[in-house]
Motif scaffolding. Sequence first.
Motif, short mmCIF file in Angstrom:
data_model
loop_
_atom_site.label_atom_id
_atom_site.label_comp_id
_atom_site.label_asym_id
_atom_site.label_seq_id
_atom_site.Cartn_x
_atom_site.Cartn_y
_atom_site.Cartn_z
N GLU A 98 0.45 -1.21 -4.94
CA GLU A 98 1.46 -1.19 -5.99
C GLU A 98 2.14 -2.56 -6.10
OE1 GLU A 98 2.82 3.51 -5.37
OE2 GLU A 98 4.19 1.88 -4.89
N ARG A 139 0.85 -1.18 0.00
CA ARG A 139 0.00 0.00 0.00
C ARG A 139 0.89 1.23 0.00
NH1 ARG A 139 -3.54 -0.89 5.20
NH2 ARG A 139 -3.90 1.35 4.98
N ASN A 140 0.56 2.19 -0.88
CA ASN A 140 1.34 3.42 -0.93
C ASN A 140 0.71 4.49 -0.02
OD1 ASN A 140 -0.83 4.53 -2.35
ND2 ASN A 140 0.19 4.37 -4.35
N LYS A 173 -3.25 3.00 -2.13
CA LYS A 173 -3.43 2.20 -3.34
C LYS A 173 -2.33 1.14 -3.40
CE LYS A 173 -5.94 5.67 -5.95
NZ LYS A 173 -6.08 6.42 -7.23
N LEU A 219 8.03 -0.77 -11.05
CA LEU A 219 6.58 -0.72 -10.88
C LEU A 219 5.89 -1.32 -12.10
CD1 LEU A 219 4.22 0.29 -9.10
CD2 LEU A 219 4.31 2.43 -10.40
N LYS A 225 2.29 -2.28 -11.81
CA LYS A 225 0.89 -1.86 -11.78
C LYS A 225 0.56 -1.16 -10.48
CE LYS A 225 -3.81 -3.72 -12.48
NZ LYS A 225 -4.08 -3.08 -13.78
N THR A 226 -0.19 -0.08 -10.57
CA THR A 226 -0.82 0.54 -9.42
C THR A 226 -2.32 0.37 -9.58
OG1 THR A 226 0.94 2.20 -9.21
CG2 THR A 226 -1.14 2.65 -8.08
N ARG A 247 5.38 -4.55 -7.83
CA ARG A 247 6.68 -4.38 -8.47
C ARG A 247 7.32 -5.73 -8.76
NH1 ARG A 247 6.18 0.11 -5.30
NH2 ARG A 247 6.92 2.08 -6.20
#
Length: 210
Positions: A104, A97-98, A102, A111, A113-114, A106
Amino acid sequence: MAEYAKLVKIKTDNVSDKGFKATLQLPSSKTLPGSYDYINFYVGLGTYECGISCKDQPDWKENGVLKWRAFANGESNTSYGPNKYSDGSIVTISLERNAQNKVEFRVNNSLVKTFDKALTSYTNSARLILAAYQATGATPPLAPWNVKHNQVRAYEMKYKNSSDTWTAFTTGSKVTTEEWPLGVATPDGKVYTLDKTYIGNSDVYASLNK
C-alpha cells in the motif's frame, strides 16, 4: 547501474521489515536542465518504489510553474497522482505490506494505491531514497553534473518491523550516499551534502546544489 545518478540511501538492511514512511520538506528550489532529468524522493520495499517526483515536463507544470507529483512504481508500470506540490511543501509518504501482504502506498496518510500481487519475500529492504538523475548518459567520460536541488529534509522516519510495529529509524550508519555508475568518479566532484546530525530524532538533511 546503467544510470547517471546520485543518491542518499536510508535503508533498514533487514528484509523482514514490512514498510517505511517519512515526512519530507521538499526543496525550496531545483534545477533540471534536461526534459528527461528528474529528482525522485521515494520509499521502497522490494522492487516497489513510490514517492514524490519532479521533471521538467508539461504534466508537472501548473500555470507555467514546475511542481512535484506523487508516483507509484511497481508491477511493471508507473502511475502518477493528479495533485501537484510546490517547492517547500511538506509531504508524508508511506509504503507498507498490509495483512494480505499487498503493498500500500499513502501520501499524507491517504491511500493512493494498493498493488495487486502479494509480496512475501524480497532482497531489497525497506528504505527511503533521495535521488537525482541526469539523462546525459552513463558511459564515461561522464558529462558535467547539472541537476541540483536545495535542501530536502526527511524526518519522522519510521520502518514497519516484522511484528507490524512502526519504529523510529535512528541508525546513522545506515544513511549513506552513492553515485551511479558505480566505481566511476564524478568528473566535477559534485555529490550530495548529507547532514545526519539529528538522526537520533529520525531526521536528516540533504542537498545537491554545489
